[in-house]
Design an enzyme around this catalytic site. Structure first.
Site, PDB file in Angstrom:
ATOM      1  N   GLU A 125      39.472  32.848  44.081  1.00 18.17           N
ATOM      2  CA  GLU A 125      40.886  31.489  43.979  1.00 18.17           C
ATOM      3  C   GLU A 125      39.790  30.313  44.450  1.00 18.17           C
ATOM      4  OE1 GLU A 125      44.513  32.099  46.096  1.00 18.17           O
ATOM      5  OE2 GLU A 125      45.077  33.398  44.318  1.00 18.17           O
ATOM      6  N   PRO A 126      40.088  29.104  44.489  1.00 16.87           N
ATOM      7  CA  PRO A 126      39.108  27.624  45.042  1.00 16.87           C
ATOM      8  C   PRO A 126      38.695  28.546  46.702  1.00 16.87           C
ATOM      9  CG  PRO A 126      41.374  27.148  43.962  1.00 16.87           C
ATOM     10  CD  PRO A 126      41.221  28.640  43.858  1.00 16.87           C
ATOM     11  N   ILE A 155      36.752  31.958  36.161  1.00 15.13           N
ATOM     12  CA  ILE A 155      37.333  33.162  35.593  1.00 15.13           C
ATOM     13  C   ILE A 155      36.737  32.875  34.224  1.00 15.13           C
ATOM     14  CG2 ILE A 155      39.419  34.240  34.516  1.00 15.13           C
ATOM     15  CD1 ILE A 155      39.597  33.720  37.910  1.00 15.13           C
ATOM     16  N   THR A 156      36.414  33.796  34.088  1.00 12.18           N
ATOM     17  CA  THR A 156      35.132  34.830  32.778  1.00 12.18           C
ATOM     18  C   THR A 156      36.213  34.961  31.721  1.00 12.18           C
ATOM     19  OG1 THR A 156      33.561  35.419  34.277  1.00 12.18           O
ATOM     20  CG2 THR A 156      33.722  36.337  31.715  1.00 12.18           C
ATOM     21  N   GLU A 358      31.484  40.060  40.988  1.00 15.86           N
ATOM     22  CA  GLU A 358      32.373  41.613  41.825  1.00 15.86           C
ATOM     23  C   GLU A 358      31.927  42.045  42.788  1.00 15.86           C
ATOM     24  OE1 GLU A 358      33.028  41.585  38.288  1.00 15.86           O
ATOM     25  OE2 GLU A 358      34.482  43.245  38.738  1.00 15.86           O
TER      26      GLU A 358
END
Ligand SMILES: Cc1cc2nc3c(=O)[nH]c(=O)nc-3n(C[C@H](O)[C@H](O)[C@H](O)COP(=O)(O)OP(=O)(O)OC[C@H]3O[C@@H](n4cnc5c(N)ncnc54)[C@H](O)[C@@H]3O)c2cc1C
Length: 377
Positions: A125-126, A155-156, A358
């Site tokens: 999130e931001p 978001i990929t 990740e």
């Protein structure tokens, strides 16, 4: 494939390598330059069933194990990191196989394995990615439905994917996982991020404003999202390690090729001892990373309780190797390594994010240290 059948894995690796060279490599520079998704390579990967690789055959997948998934990421990542990332994004919804109902599996997975639906997941999130438990996105129960509000960052596949696995707070200290479709009312997307690397992979905010989903879109227990995402993260950590290993291997290939052909002082630069020493160190890093990753894969497949620790170690080693080896590959190309004309320039830019996403390598080291103390103290 039988886990003990080395021949079958070698054959599979050869098939994916030929595919990567023929169908992926020709588009790698172009998608990076044009900052567009690898549409052609993704379509071509369907012929080998790669987007559906880990899913069960009854749902159109191939039932491929973790080693075969890592081989795919390594071989495609070797020529184009953005394409490898795009293929593996389809594997995110293996969470539906882990925690979903048969109805959820039946309604979602066949579209993924057939390439009709692409996937993404929204954790970050931001205000932060490392502190996952600080997530502010909320899912509020309203009768039989859930109403989701929040923003997911970086978001990929954002905007390109049909399905989004969203991590949201359902109770003050509890989280759930929700399946959100891009066409659900209240879903919108931010502008595409302008990135250092992975430019062939779309990345943007996913904005959720009063998104109403019925109970059929709740994935697993709505109070066990943190525990469930932990299992999915261990799997994706192995994927990300294999992806980084692919980038490192590709940069080593390029360095060997270039130093063999480039001449200075009347001979190929590959004959200079200092150049050979750099190449040897690159090979050492690649081989050490590969051995560590394959051991992590073996531990994961056998259900070893230390697999999580080994997956974090592999993620750190493979991504640090990717950064170091691509940087050395640029160095060995001299001034030409600094030009977009040679793949190592792109590979070095692509490598950087593997140390960040990740779970950053700092967060991985925190987790590794905790496990080491738990085991040895
Ligand atoms: C190209 C790209 C694609 C991505 N794709 C996705 C995606 O598909 N889905 C998704 O959910 N997220 C995605 N991410 C987000 C990514 O996972 C996060 O950027 C990452 O987890 C780090 O979070 P952050 O950016 O908020 O950095 P922060 O958490 O703010 O960290 C900033 C720095 O502080 C360090 N730090 C933080 N906490 C500690 C600590 N306790 N101890 C020591 N150091 C610490 C970090 O290591 C880092 O160096 C993507 C990011 C990028 C760049």
């Amino acid at each position: 494939m039988n886990a003990g059948d080395t021949h079958a894995y070698n054959e599979f690796r050869g098939t994916v390598r030929r595919f990567a060279r023929a169908e992926v490599a020709p588009h790698a520079a172009e998608i990076d330059r044009d900052k567009r998704p690898p549409v052609e390579a993704f379509e071509a990967s369907l012929a080998l069933g790669l987007p559906g690789l880990p899913y069960p055959e009854r749902l159109g997948g191939q039932g491929g194990d973790m080693l075969s998934q890592c081989i795919v990421l390594e071989e495609i990542g070797r020529v184009c990191a953005s394409t490898a990332l795009t293929v593996s994004s389809s594997w995110i919804l293996m969470a539906v196989m882990d925690f979903g109902t048969p109805a959820q599996q039946q309604s979602i997975v066949p579209d993924i394995t057939a390439g009709r639906a692409r996937c993404a997941w929204g954790l970050t999130e931001p205000q932060g990615g490392s502190d996952l438990m600080g997530a502010k996105t909320q899912a509020r129960r309203d009768g039989d439905a859930w109403v989701i509000n929040g923003t997911k960052r970086f978001i990929t596949n954002g905007g390109w994917a049909e399905w989004y696995l969203i991590f949201a707070r359902t109770e003050p200290k509890r989280f759930g996982l929700f399946l959100v479709h891009k066409n659900d009312p209240g879903v919108s997307f931010g502008a595409q991020e302008r990135k250092m690397g992975m430019r062939g992979s779309p990345t943007c905010d996913v904005i959720l404003e009063n998104v109403r989903v019925d109970a059929g879109r709740q994935l697993g227990d709505p109070t066990r999202g943190a525990e469930n995402i932990g299992a999915a993260l261990m799997r994706s950590r192995l994927h990300i390690a294999a992806h980084a290993l692919g980038i490192a291997s590709g940069a080593l290939d390029e360095a060997v090729h270039y130093t063999t052909g480039r001449e200075q002082f009347g001979q190929a630069i590959a004959r200079f001892q200092m150049v050979r020493c750099i190449v040897a160190d690159m090979a050492i890093k690649v081989e050490a990373a590969r051995a560590t990753l394959y051991r992590a894969v073996q531990m994961y497949e056998s259900g070893d309780p230390q697999a999580k620790l080994q997956a974090s170690i592999a993620k750190v080693l493979c991504s640090d190797a990717a950064m170091a080896v691509t940087t050395d590959a640029v160095q060995l190309h001299g001034g030409y390594g600094y030009l977009e004309d040679y793949p190592v320039e792109r590979m070095m830019r692509d490598a950087k994010v593997t140390q960040i996403w990740e779970g950053t390598n700092q967060i991985q080291r925190l987790m590794i240290a905790k496990d080491v103390y738990d085991v040895l103290a």
